[in-house]
Design a protein around this motif. Structure first.
Motif, PDB file in Angstrom:
ATOM      1  N   PHE A 159       0.850  -1.190   0.000  1.00 10.39           N
ATOM      2  CA  PHE A 159       0.000   0.000   0.000  1.00 10.39           C
ATOM      3  C   PHE A 159       0.890   1.246   0.000  1.00 10.39           C
ATOM      4  O   PHE A 159       1.821   1.350   0.805  1.00 10.39           O
ATOM      5  N   LYS A 179      -2.707   4.185   7.791  1.00  7.34           N
ATOM      6  CA  LYS A 179      -1.962   2.926   7.884  1.00  7.34           C
ATOM      7  C   LYS A 179      -2.691   1.935   8.778  1.00  7.34           C
ATOM      8  O   LYS A 179      -2.812   0.740   8.441  1.00  7.34           O
ATOM      9  N   LEU A 182      -5.641   0.492   6.877  1.00 10.98           N
ATOM     10  CA  LEU A 182      -5.212  -0.437   5.829  1.00 10.98           C
ATOM     11  C   LEU A 182      -4.761  -1.771   6.423  1.00 10.98           C
ATOM     12  O   LEU A 182      -5.073  -2.834   5.898  1.00 10.98           O
ATOM     13  N   ASN A 193       0.190  -8.291   3.674  1.00 15.80           N
ATOM     14  CA  ASN A 193       0.600  -6.901   3.495  1.00 15.80           C
ATOM     15  C   ASN A 193       2.115  -6.795   3.594  1.00 15.80           C
ATOM     16  O   ASN A 193       2.702  -7.073   4.635  1.00 15.80           O
ATOM     17  N   VAL A 196       3.252  -0.555   4.170  1.00 17.47           N
ATOM     18  CA  VAL A 196       2.458   0.654   3.948  1.00 17.47           C
ATOM     19  C   VAL A 196       3.448   1.808   3.947  1.00 17.47           C
ATOM     20  O   VAL A 196       4.128   2.058   4.944  1.00 17.47           O
TER      21      VAL A 196
END
Length: 440
Positions: A159, A179, A182, A193, A196
């Protein structure tokens, strides 16, 4: 004699190391500008391109998005419509970038780009969301594109929180709030993930070089993360699965010998191996005919090779004449379980809703068969991530369905193999690509 190499790697070794990634997210989040920044900072722009951009800017800052928005309609509207592919390299890695459109109308193009990608960079425009809220509400396209990339087995998702330079207040608090939202979304959705990162694609902060404007962020730049990501790879061990894309009858070159025993001509079954490997002497079976044969030799381009593996293009020459055509599959005998009914995740991309009982064409590998959706088990709510009841799927919706095909297909679970587990759905009336099926 023909050139012999140990493995089917000639011309593919460097390409195998290149990272294929797409940029995703909502419309006007800065995806094209981010890619333009990567190309500009890595000096992957030709001198005449840069000169044209400087003349167009007429003294103003260069519009880097024009490096990827190549269609006239894209430049006129200021949006990305088609997928644009660009290439650049650093000292440690090569990259292939797919600039996917963010508008909901062109979600099918994003799906096309994601299907063959090793990673996805999902941009989040912080100026479009209420970063002071708790939790911060994410845009629908941010969620949709992240979920689609996850469902399409893109192994790495990053991200990038963009346009932080437009925030006049506490940028650290703004970034940390987004953040947190997300990370919570990724955890709930099961998305791996990989980071970020706060960026400004326009100004260049944390894209290729660390930002001097945000001393509170001490993490890696976007490029540093991308340089460390793994490439997607299918299983090289186990049984062979090879979709036949086309069949050629070629002549053996002067001075060459052919192990196929077919004199001066040989028939090669060409395609990209889905999983497993193939070498001379292997016994193989053809789907759907069921005929078996022995592999006489394996070819890659003009070379006879010892072996080819998953993800590589190969021409398989058999020891005898077997009826094989485009759409057939070459596999290890007894390794597939054809079925005419299966459950799948359906990402619907057509404006005409997906309807139970209606006939569609589906493509599996290179084989086309007719099919029906016999049941829509549920629809995914992209906001709550809960499964809800549904009788149809509208454009850009994701659901769980049961599919009945006119002929059996050697489908596999998409989580195990992206080739054997994926089908596209085509409307027989309009010939539009209507959806993507991912076998459960």
């Amino acid at each position: 004699m023909s050139t012999q190499v140990n493995h089917c790697e000639a011309g593919e070794e460097l390409a195998h190391k290149a990272l294929r990634f797409l940029t995703a997210g909502s419309v006007d989040d800065g995806k094209s500008t981010l890619i333009g920044r990567l190309l500009f900072d890595s000096r992957a722009i030709l001198a005449d391109q840069l000169d044209a951009l400087e003349k167009r800017a007429a003294g103003a800052p260069i519009d880097l998005s024009l490096l990827t928005d190549g269609l006239e309609a894209e430049r006129e509207q200021g949006i990305t419509i088609d997928v644009a592919y660009r290439y650049f390299a650093t000292k440690s890695r090569k990259f292939i970038i797919a600039d996917a459109p963010g508008h909901e109308q062109y979600t099918r193009n994003m799906v096309t780009a994601a299907a063959g990608s090793d990673a996805a960079v999902v941009l989040v425009d912080i100026t479009k969301i209420d970063w002071k809220a708790s939790p911060v509400p994410l845009l629908a396209q941010t969620r949709r594109h992240s979920l689609l990339a996850h469902l399409l087995r893109v192994p790495s998702i990053v991200f990038a929180v963009n346009k932080l330079d437009a925030i006049e207040e506490d940028t650290e608090t703004a970034f940390n709030n987004v953040k947190a939202s997300l990370e919570a979304f990724a955890e709930q959705a099961g998305i791996v993930n990989k980071g970020v990162i706060p960026v400004s694609a326009l100004r260049g902060d944390n894209v290729t070089t660390p930002s001097a404007n945000w001393p509170w962020y001490q993490g890696p730049t976007l490029l540093q993360v991308l340089e460390q990501l793994p490439v997607a790879d299918e299983a090289h061990d186990g049984s062979l699965l090879h979709p036949v894309q086309y069949v050629t009858r070629d002549s053996v070159g002067e001075g060459e010998a052919s192990a196929s025993g077919t004199g001066h001509q040989y028939r090669a079954l060409w395609g990209r191996i889905a999983h497993g490997s193939v070498k001379a002497g292997d016994e193989v079976q053809i789907f759907p005919s069921g005929q078996t044969a022995i592999v006489a030799e394996v070819r890659h381009s003009a070379l006879v090779v010892d072996q080819c593996e998953a993800g590589q293009s190969a021409g398989i020459v058999l020891d005898r004449q077997v009826d094989v055509s485009r759409g057939d599959w070459v596999h290890t005998p007894g390794s597939i379980k054809p079925t005419d009914s299966f459950s799948a995740t359906l990402a619907w991309l057509d404006t005409e809703p997906a309807a139970i009982g209606r006939k569609y064409w589906v493509r599996h590998g290179n084989r086309w068969v007719q099919a029906r959706i016999t049941a829509i088990e549920s629809r995914l709510d992209i906001h709550s991530l809960e499964a809800t009841d549904a009788q149809e799927l509208a454009v850009n919706e994701i659901g769980r369905v049961t599919v009945q095909t006119q002929q059996p297909l050697p489908v596999e679970a998409y989580t195990a193999n992206r080739v054997g587990g994926a089908l596209i759905v085509v409307d027989p009336t309009t010939n539009r690509t209507s959806g993507a099926l991912l076998v459960k």
